[in-house]
Design an enzyme around this catalytic site. Sequence first.
Site, PDB file in Angstrom:
ATOM      1  CE  LYS A   1      -0.626   9.388  11.690  1.00 24.78           C
ATOM      2  NZ  LYS A   1      -0.454   8.226  10.880  1.00 24.78           N
TER       3      LYS A   1
ATOM      4  CB  SER B   1      -5.038   6.354   5.328  1.00 21.82           C
ATOM      5  OG  SER B   1      -5.339   6.743   6.637  1.00 21.82           O
TER       6      SER B   1
ATOM      7  CG  ASN C   1      -5.195  15.326   4.616  1.00 26.18           C
ATOM      8  OD1 ASN C   1      -6.192  14.655   4.364  1.00 26.18           O
ATOM      9  ND2 ASN C   1      -4.042  14.777   4.981  1.00 26.18           N
TER      10      ASN C   1
ATOM     11  CB  ALA D   1       2.374   7.836   1.404  1.00 30.77           C
TER      12      ALA D   1
ATOM     13  CG  ASN E   1      -4.464   9.043  11.902  1.00 33.08           C
ATOM     14  OD1 ASN E   1      -3.653   8.277  12.401  1.00 33.08           O
ATOM     15  ND2 ASN E   1      -4.250   9.593  10.712  1.00 33.08           N
TER      16      ASN E   1
ATOM     17  N   GLY F   1       0.850  -1.197   0.000  1.00 31.23           N
ATOM     18  CA  GLY F   1       0.000   0.000   0.000  1.00 31.23           C
ATOM     19  C   GLY F   1       0.884   1.244   0.000  1.00 31.23           C
TER      20      GLY F   1
HETATM   21  O1  KPL Z   1      -1.815   9.665   8.648  1.00 30.52           O
HETATM   22  C1  KPL Z   1      -2.456  10.287   7.862  1.00 30.52           C
HETATM   23  C2  KPL Z   1      -3.523   9.517   7.169  1.00 30.52           C
HETATM   24  O2  KPL Z   1      -4.036   9.939   6.153  1.00 30.52           O
HETATM   25  O3  KPL Z   1      -3.848   8.427   7.694  1.00 30.52           O
HETATM   26  C3  KPL Z   1      -2.252  11.738   7.709  1.00 30.52           C
HETATM   27  C4  KPL Z   1      -0.974  12.147   8.437  1.00 30.52           C
HETATM   28  C5  KPL Z   1      -3.438  12.444   8.295  1.00 30.52           C
HETATM   29  C6  KPL Z   1      -2.016  12.185   6.312  1.00 30.52           C
HETATM   30  O4  KPL Z   1      -3.131  12.144   5.526  1.00 30.52           O
END
Ligand code: KPL
Length: 312
Positions: free
Chosen positions: A192, A259, A210, A138, A196, A21
């Site tokens: 984290k 994500s 975002n 990513a 999120n 992924g």
């Molecule tokens: O971790 C992320 C995700 O999308 O899960 C962030 C840092 C919010 C980046 O989009």
Amino acid sequence: MTGLFIRLGGGTMTIQVIGGGSVGLLLASFFAEKGFAVNIISARAEQREGIDTYGLIRQDNKTEKQKFAVTAKDRIAEESDLLVIAVKYNGLMQLYPLLTELPASIPLLFVQNGLAHYEEALSLPQHHIAFGSAQFGAQRENDYTVIHRGIGMMKLAIGRGDREKFASVMTLDSEIMPVSYEEDAEKMLLEKALLNCFINPLTAILKVKNGELLTNQHAYSLLETLYGELMAAFPDMRAQFPFEGVKRLCEKTAANTSSMLADRLAGRTTEVDTIVGAIIKKATVNGRQLPTLHTLYELIKAAEQLESGDKV
Ligand code: KPL
């Protein structure tokens, strides 16, 4: 993926990345760039063929595409210097029995979002287990191309064992992939998961990138409400979590599809339970309610149910 393991030869340090992924491909590209022998474990033959044919391609925000030589396999090799587990939380259940069969000496690095995998990972037999918290943007463009959508920290914390076993991760540290070492893995994952909670459910419901959470005034107002609610429930986090920090993450990953939104758009089950559900549960244990976050949770679950066609 089968239950058999293959043995890789050679002297170069070998890093296996389970999961092709966005996070798996991005980390694999940075490891390959540093000269490690990288093996991506993917259950899909088309992905393995794509990587074999075209190599692993990374596109950084403004630069040209770069190609990295990696191998792609359908089985985990018994010997490697590091095993990065980069599947989504929902994929871990079927992986645990395979990991249990691996030698206890293989260092495991879990890079999932959320909190639910922490205790589960530590119940595996391996001696060296670390957790990563990926705060970069990513996006997987196709089976063998990943776009680095936003520079952000890659945090590493040891759950158990020897920190030296994860030295390869620290070597990735650079201007575009800053890596930091954290003392407390559980706290790192909680931080984290909170980040999120600010970004993922809102972007997944609104179907926006975002950065839109800052530019759309109604989305921004919800972001502020969520921040107030979550900081009231987790007051210890307020010091290292100024609202400015949340805004900065939205800015840095402005062009990123979160994500959770990526999962929704691809028709996959989201990580709403391990991220949002786990935070709601933790707050409830502390006697705090999170009404706004709870509403977002139910909206995501409702959307998932509608999209899957399941009836109550
Ligand atoms: O971790 C992320 C995700 O999308 O899960 C962030 C840092 C919010 C980046 O989009």
